[in-house]
Write an enzyme that holds these catalytic residues in place. Structure first.
Site, PDB file in Angstrom:
ATOM      1  CG  HIS A 161      -1.732   1.111   1.369  1.00 46.24           C
ATOM      2  ND1 HIS A 161      -2.810   1.252   0.217  1.00 46.24           N
ATOM      3  CD2 HIS A 161      -2.215   1.953   2.145  1.00 46.24           C
ATOM      4  CE1 HIS A 161      -3.625   2.382   0.619  1.00 46.24           C
ATOM      5  NE2 HIS A 161      -3.285   2.653   1.567  1.00 46.24           N
TER       6      HIS A 161
ATOM      7  CG  ASN B  65      -4.814   5.042   4.750  1.00 47.08           C
ATOM      8  OD1 ASN B  65      -4.398   4.815   3.414  1.00 47.08           O
ATOM      9  ND2 ASN B  65      -5.222   3.968   5.208  1.00 47.08           N
TER      10      ASN B  65
END
Length: 369
Positions: free
Chosen positions: A245, A263
């Site tokens: 990620h 995020n």
């Protein structure tokens, strides 16, 4: 195994038993199966690059070396771009949804905040299109939300940002899910480009950049327990590997021994969409990417002229514009330099604002208001 769901009570017990530095809680991800959670990732190391496991080893080795290094450092103990002199240079948290487009979100978040820092304007209205970067520019390389061609690589995303440019979010809003490029026909007239970028592999250099120049893009290994993160400093405790990620690093804390990250899973994850992750954890600091500068094309309106500068070199004239900084006047010919300089000098002397057209960060046209 791929259809198992995260057992949050078991995880809480494991965190308690291990004296973990973070808290787990129910959220929109904890009710998903493993295969469903994996759709929110999107980083796989490029061919020839270090694997996720190799990146983890590199990060741990780098952190160990950093801890024993001697000598003075030039960066502050803690730093967070959400609060620099009371100003927030970080743009809003977005949501990539169930699509492996995290690289585009991390690259754009880094560029947006870097542009605010370069301008010295925390309120700069800037919002680039992740859809354009991923579905159009990533799509030109065959990248998809998932499957064999799922996800992307930071170097490729930043190369496209530099060589092609990215349009505003308003011109192509993001929705999750594979799709044909939906950019408007005249998209090439809307792009903003970065001038260059570079990788940083040393923790001290990362902190120096963060505390002076802007956020960084970083990628890491995600384990299943991360999806339940609520607060504190994340350090992997349990759960299988989910994938890779990419996020945007906006600060750090030597007090807590962690990086602070933005995020792309919406504001319901973590602390309003942000999280903290320990130094050396999950490969997060094996490599980060910095944006060196932003190349601008388009109109900037209602600006005050705050300074003029030149030297003995031919056609080497700069103007300092409010919320924009120093920009060079087009050196195409003597008449252009003289005419534009006259307009700027008059606007400054009479405290009038100007509209300025930039082409690759060079001032091409000026209208005095």
């Amino acid at each position: 195994m791929a259809n198992q769901k995260l057992k949050i009570e078991d995880l809480k017990s494991e965190l308690l038993a291990s004296n973990a530095t973070w808290v787990a809680a129910e959220n929109e991800f904890t009710s998903l199966s493993e295969s469903e959670m994996q759709k929110f990732l999107g980083f796989t190391p490029a061919p020839g690059e270090a694997s996720l496991m190799e990146r983890e080893k590199q990060a741990l080795a780098s952190f160990a070396a950093f801890k024993v290094a001697k000598g003075a450092v030039g960066y502050p103990t803690t730093f967070d771009w959400r609060n620099v002199g009371g100003n927030n240079y970080v743009t809003s948290v977005k949501n990539q949804a169930a699509c492996g487009s995290c690289v585009a979100f991390g690259a754009i978040a880094t560029t947006e905040s870097t542009m605010r820092v370069l301008r010295g304007n925390p309120n700069l209205a800037i919002d680039f299109s992740e859809a354009h970067l991923f579905y159009c520019l990533g799509g030109s390389e065959g990248r998809k939300c998932g499957g064999a061609n799922g996800g992307w690589w930071p170097e490729n995303a930043f190369n496209k940002f530099r060589d092609v440019g990215v349009i505003p979010e308003s011109a192509y809003p993001y929705t999750g899910g594979d799709q044909a490029c939906g950019a408007p026909a005249n998209w090439q007239s809307m792009v903003t480009k970065i001038s260059s970028y570079h990788a940083i592999t040393n923790a001290a250099d990362m902190k120096n950049w963060l505390s002076t120049r802007g956020p960084l893009a970083a990628c890491f290994t995600v384990y299943n327990d991360f999806f339940a993160y609520s607060s504190g400093v994340y350090r992997h405790v349990s759960g299988a590997l989910a994938g890779g990620h990419c996020v945007c690093i906006i600060g750090y804390s030597d007090t807590e021994q962690c990086w602070i990250a933005k995020n792309s899973w919406g504001t319901g994850f973590g602390q309003g969409g942000f999280f903290k992750i320990g130094y050396g954890q999950c490969g997060i600091d094996a490599k980060m990417h910095a944006v060196d500068g932003v190349v601008e094309t388009g109109w900037n309106t209602n600006l005050h002229v705050q300074g003029l500068w030149s030297n003995e070199s031919d056609r080497n004239v700069y103007v300092y514009l409010e919320n924009l900084g120093w920009r060079k006047i087009s050196p195409d010919n003597d008449n252009i330099v003289i005419n534009l300089l006259t307009l700027f000098a008059d606007a400054k002397a009479n405290n009038r604002t100007v509209n300025v057209y930039l082409e690759n960060s060079i001032i091409k046209q000026v209208y005095s208001l």
